[in-house]
Write a protein that holds these residues in place. Structure first.
Motif, PDB file in Angstrom:
ATOM      1  N   ALA A  56      10.761  74.693   7.954  1.00 23.52           N
ATOM      2  CA  ALA A  56      11.871  74.594   6.998  1.00 23.52           C
ATOM      3  C   ALA A  56      11.795  75.709   5.967  1.00 23.52           C
ATOM      4  O   ALA A  56      12.815  76.327   5.624  1.00 23.52           O
ATOM      5  N   LEU A  57      10.592  75.990   5.486  1.00 27.99           N
ATOM      6  CA  LEU A  57      10.404  77.047   4.486  1.00 27.99           C
ATOM      7  C   LEU A  57      10.725  78.417   5.065  1.00 27.99           C
ATOM      8  O   LEU A  57      11.395  79.237   4.427  1.00 27.99           O
TER       9      LEU A  57
ATOM     10  N   SER B 227      12.655  79.064   7.590  1.00 26.28           N
ATOM     11  CA  SER B 227      14.055  79.140   8.016  1.00 26.28           C
ATOM     12  C   SER B 227      15.039  79.119   6.852  1.00 26.28           C
ATOM     13  O   SER B 227      16.211  79.477   7.025  1.00 26.28           O
ATOM     14  N   PHE B 228      14.570  78.688   5.684  1.00 30.28           N
ATOM     15  CA  PHE B 228      15.465  78.496   4.541  1.00 30.28           C
ATOM     16  C   PHE B 228      16.289  79.741   4.193  1.00 30.28           C
ATOM     17  O   PHE B 228      17.511  79.637   4.022  1.00 30.28           O
TER      18      PHE B 228
ATOM     19  N   LEU C 210      20.253  79.720   4.389  1.00 31.66           N
ATOM     20  CA  LEU C 210      20.939  79.920   3.114  1.00 31.66           C
ATOM     21  C   LEU C 210      21.937  81.066   3.171  1.00 31.66           C
ATOM     22  O   LEU C 210      22.943  81.050   2.459  1.00 31.66           O
TER      23      LEU C 210
ATOM     24  N   ALA D 101      21.641  76.776  11.030  1.00 32.81           N
ATOM     25  CA  ALA D 101      20.583  75.778  11.189  1.00 32.81           C
ATOM     26  C   ALA D 101      20.486  75.331  12.644  1.00 32.81           C
ATOM     27  O   ALA D 101      19.390  75.164  13.188  1.00 32.81           O
TER      28      ALA D 101
ATOM     29  N   LEU E 198      16.846  69.891   6.749  1.00 30.20           N
ATOM     30  CA  LEU E 198      16.927  70.992   5.786  1.00 30.20           C
ATOM     31  C   LEU E 198      18.364  71.245   5.357  1.00 30.20           C
ATOM     32  O   LEU E 198      18.666  71.324   4.155  1.00 30.20           O
ATOM     33  N   VAL E 199      19.278  71.362   6.318  1.00 31.65           N
ATOM     34  CA  VAL E 199      20.662  71.678   5.971  1.00 31.65           C
ATOM     35  C   VAL E 199      21.328  70.498   5.268  1.00 31.65           C
ATOM     36  O   VAL E 199      22.206  70.692   4.399  1.00 31.65           O
TER      37      VAL E 199
ATOM     38  N   MET F 268      20.463  70.836   1.718  1.00 34.87           N
ATOM     39  CA  MET F 268      21.190  71.961   1.117  1.00 34.87           C
ATOM     40  C   MET F 268      22.626  71.562   0.780  1.00 34.87           C
ATOM     41  O   MET F 268      23.150  71.893  -0.290  1.00 34.87           O
TER      42      MET F 268
END
Length: 225
Positions: free
Chosen positions: A15-16, A18-19, A23, A182, A198-199, A202
């Motif tokens: 997740a980190l 891919s952020f 984003l 994502a 994750l998304v 966001m």
């Protein structure tokens, strides 16, 4: 009893990593939401006026438009614009189809919100403005709209947040917004669940910011009550 393997549910490192990539799609997400909101609001305002008109040739097309746009899924509209219109020689890019589709669709919902907000202003306000010698549009701009905006802010804010979330459907026509990015990472890394969580976080963060803006606008227009 089998224990839950939390590492399979969410991978913090993935997740980190891919952020930043996910984003980068936020600009498409916000562009779709904001442009569709502004254009839809303009179109919706005139549809609301036509909807409340005593002239049947204005009122019934407005009713039909609202009924159609509220009754057809936005995904179907996107597919019609992006995949269907080329059949008749009209082609849109994925982004153009998304902007047109979301703008036209949101206009129907905002038309009903604006119609009810304008109708909620006491008729005495119209009579007072006429007594002051104001024209229809002067009365609308100086007296009616400021009072109706305060009533319309909460439901219009909901429309904006719905647009932000619904923009994920633009991924179905290849717009590279957050959900599409994502999804591509999740497919490549064989860990779609981590990217979906994750998304989701966001989208939640963006909508939380919109809620703060909504609260500010409500206080800003409270003086007109």
């Amino acid at each position: 009893m089998n224990e839950i393997e939390w590492g399979l549910l969410f991978d913090p490192q993935l997740a980190l990593d891919s952020f930043p990539y996910v984003l980068s799609g936020i600009w498409y997400t916000l562009l779709i939401a904001i442009v569709s909101m502004v254009v839809g609001l303009i179109i919706g305002f005139f549809i609301a006026l036509a909807r409340t008109s005593n002239l049947l040739f204005l009122q019934w097309p407005a009713r039909l438009y609202i009924s159609f746009m509220r009754g057809v899924p936005i995904l179907v509209i996107l597919f019609l614009l992006y995949f269907g219109f080329p059949v008749i020689g009209v082609e849109f890019t994925a982004m153009q189809a998304a902007l047109i589709g979301f703008s036209l669709n949101s206009a129907a919902y905002m038309a009903e919100i604006l119609r009810s907000s304008l109708s909620s202003v006491d008729i005495g306000q119209w009579e007072s403005s006429k007594a002051l010698g104001l024209t229809y549009w002067q009365s609308m701009r100086r007296i009616i709209l400021p009072q109706s905006v305060r009533i319309a802010v909460p439901p219009l804010s909901n429309v904006l947040m719905d647009l932000i979330k619904a923009s994920s459907l633009a991924a179905m026509i290849t717009v590279p917004e957050m959900f599409q990015k994502a999804r591509s990472v999740g497919a490549r890394e064989y860990d779609l669940l981590t990217l979906l969580i994750l998304v989701a976080l966001m989208y939640w963060a963006i909508c939380s910011v919109m809620t703060v803006l909504q609260n500010y606008l409500e206080k800003r227009y409270a003086k007109y009550l």
